[in-house]
Motif scaffolding. Structure first.
Motif, mmCIF file in Angstrom:
data_model
loop_
_atom_site.group_PDB
_atom_site.id
_atom_site.type_symbol
_atom_site.label_atom_id
_atom_site.label_comp_id
_atom_site.label_asym_id
_atom_site.label_seq_id
_atom_site.Cartn_x
_atom_site.Cartn_y
_atom_site.Cartn_z
ATOM 1 N N GLU A 120 11.130 32.483 37.688
ATOM 2 C CA GLU A 120 12.303 33.466 37.675
ATOM 3 C C GLU A 120 12.453 33.893 39.121
ATOM 4 O O GLU A 120 13.630 33.803 39.706
ATOM 5 C CB GLU A 120 11.942 34.611 36.724
ATOM 6 C CG GLU A 120 13.023 35.619 36.739
ATOM 7 C CD GLU A 120 12.776 36.906 35.711
ATOM 8 O OE1 GLU A 120 13.750 37.596 35.563
ATOM 9 O OE2 GLU A 120 11.563 36.958 35.245
ATOM 10 N N TRP A 121 11.518 34.262 39.957
ATOM 11 C CA TRP A 121 11.559 34.553 41.408
ATOM 12 C C TRP A 121 12.562 33.513 41.954
ATOM 13 O O TRP A 121 13.248 33.688 42.685
ATOM 14 C CB TRP A 121 10.323 34.924 41.903
ATOM 15 C CG TRP A 121 9.740 36.292 41.581
ATOM 16 C CD1 TRP A 121 10.395 37.268 40.821
ATOM 17 C CD2 TRP A 121 8.400 36.692 41.970
ATOM 18 N NE1 TRP A 121 9.703 38.273 40.643
ATOM 19 C CE2 TRP A 121 8.387 37.954 41.196
ATOM 20 C CE3 TRP A 121 7.293 36.203 42.674
ATOM 21 C CZ2 TRP A 121 7.081 38.854 41.383
ATOM 22 C CZ3 TRP A 121 6.403 36.952 43.000
ATOM 23 C CH2 TRP A 121 6.272 38.295 42.303
ATOM 24 N N GLU B 73 14.470 31.291 41.009
ATOM 25 C CA GLU B 73 16.021 31.439 40.700
ATOM 26 C C GLU B 73 16.680 32.574 41.111
ATOM 27 O O GLU B 73 17.854 32.125 41.627
ATOM 28 C CB GLU B 73 16.118 31.152 39.270
ATOM 29 C CG GLU B 73 15.594 29.939 38.807
ATOM 30 C CD GLU B 73 16.297 28.523 39.281
ATOM 31 O OE1 GLU B 73 17.124 28.805 39.593
ATOM 32 O OE2 GLU B 73 15.382 27.504 39.461
ATOM 33 N N ILE B 74 16.089 33.823 41.130
ATOM 34 C CA ILE B 74 16.922 34.673 41.344
ATOM 35 C C ILE B 74 16.988 35.258 42.900
ATOM 36 O O ILE B 74 17.929 36.161 43.253
ATOM 37 C CB ILE B 74 16.712 35.850 40.296
ATOM 38 C CG1 ILE B 74 15.196 36.611 40.739
ATOM 39 C CG2 ILE B 74 16.724 35.660 39.084
ATOM 40 C CD1 ILE B 74 14.880 37.742 39.516
ATOM 41 N N TYR B 75 15.954 35.134 43.529
ATOM 42 C CA TYR B 75 15.610 35.663 44.721
ATOM 43 C C TYR B 75 16.530 34.705 46.073
ATOM 44 O O TYR B 75 16.677 35.072 47.075
ATOM 45 C CB TYR B 75 14.321 35.662 45.137
ATOM 46 C CG TYR B 75 13.525 37.007 44.625
ATOM 47 C CD1 TYR B 75 14.268 37.837 43.880
ATOM 48 C CD2 TYR B 75 12.162 37.102 44.659
ATOM 49 C CE1 TYR B 75 13.676 38.875 43.275
ATOM 50 C CE2 TYR B 75 11.698 38.202 44.373
ATOM 51 C CZ TYR B 75 12.390 39.219 43.539
ATOM 52 O OH TYR B 75 11.595 40.256 42.975
#
Length: 226
Positions: free
Chosen positions: A64-65, A67-69
């Protein structure tokens, strides 16, 4: 267990991600989990802009990091083993970077037009075609694909025939000057990681293919990393 932490390009704040010594004691031989514990103890009194880099052993959270960071200027993840000592002078960590495909302008090559070795990449920055980086050495198939499209400049070229290695990025084998073979600008597709600072790429590009159908003047400039 492996630990993953975001890897920044040029953060607005400063994130500490490891500790090499404390109170005169060399901590590089300690397992990463122990070094992390020491770092967390030290960070309890910190205030911005100094921060503790986040870390997780949860694969889903790490994904998730990843993808979103990216929008925050994070170029990827660094994965370390929890029992791993600090590998001084060695490449002992796994770096997972974000990469994207984009167009740049090939305004020169290192090598000859019939046997190009590397592409010197340019982009229309500030109204002029600027050198913004270079590719990794071309593969034999890449040289064969690019060479037929390389022709001498039709007019005055915006670049000199000799530049310093620092103009091409920090990947020169040695500091000094390097000769360029100037060509009529042609668009090429490359793979780049998320490391564009607004005027240059901080890492080597990877050549994908020539794009003779595209106009060099229409190549967009990437948005700078945050």
């Amino acid at each position: 267990m492996d630990r993953a932490a975001p890897r920044r390009t040029h953060p607005a704040s400063y994130a500490a991600f490891d500790i090499l010594a404390r109170a005169g004691r060399d901590t590089r031989r300690l397992p990463y989990d122990e070094r992390r514990g020491l770092l967390e103890q030290l960070s309890s009194a910190w205030r911005p802009p100094l921060n503790l880099s986040p870390v997780t052993s949860n694969r889903d959270i790490a994904a998730e990091w990843f993808e979103i960071y990216g929008a925050a200027g994070i170029e990827g993840l660094v994965v370390k083993g929890g029992a791993q000592t600090y590998p001084a002078g060695l490449r002992g960590w796994l770096k997972v970077k974000r990469r994207t495909t984009l167009d740049v302008v090939c305004g020169a090559v290192i090598g000859t037009r019939s046997a190009p070795q590397e592409v010197v990449a340019g982009l229309p920055v500030g109204g002029a075609l600027r050198i913004v980086g270079r590719t990794a050495p071309l593969s034999p198939s890449g040289r064969r694909a690019l060479a037929p499209w390389l022709v001498p400049p039709a007019g005055t070229h915006p670049w000199p025939s000799t530049v310093t290695t620092t103009m091409l990025g920090r990947f020169g084998a040695a500091r000094g000057e390097i000769d360029l073979t100037l060509v009529e600008p042609i668009v090429v597709e490359v793979i780049a990681d998320a490391a564009w600072d607004g005027s240059s790429f901080r890492h080597l590009l990877r050549f994908v293919r020539p794009r003779p159908d595209a106009e060099a003047s229409s190549v967009p400039v990437p948005k700078p990393d945050r």
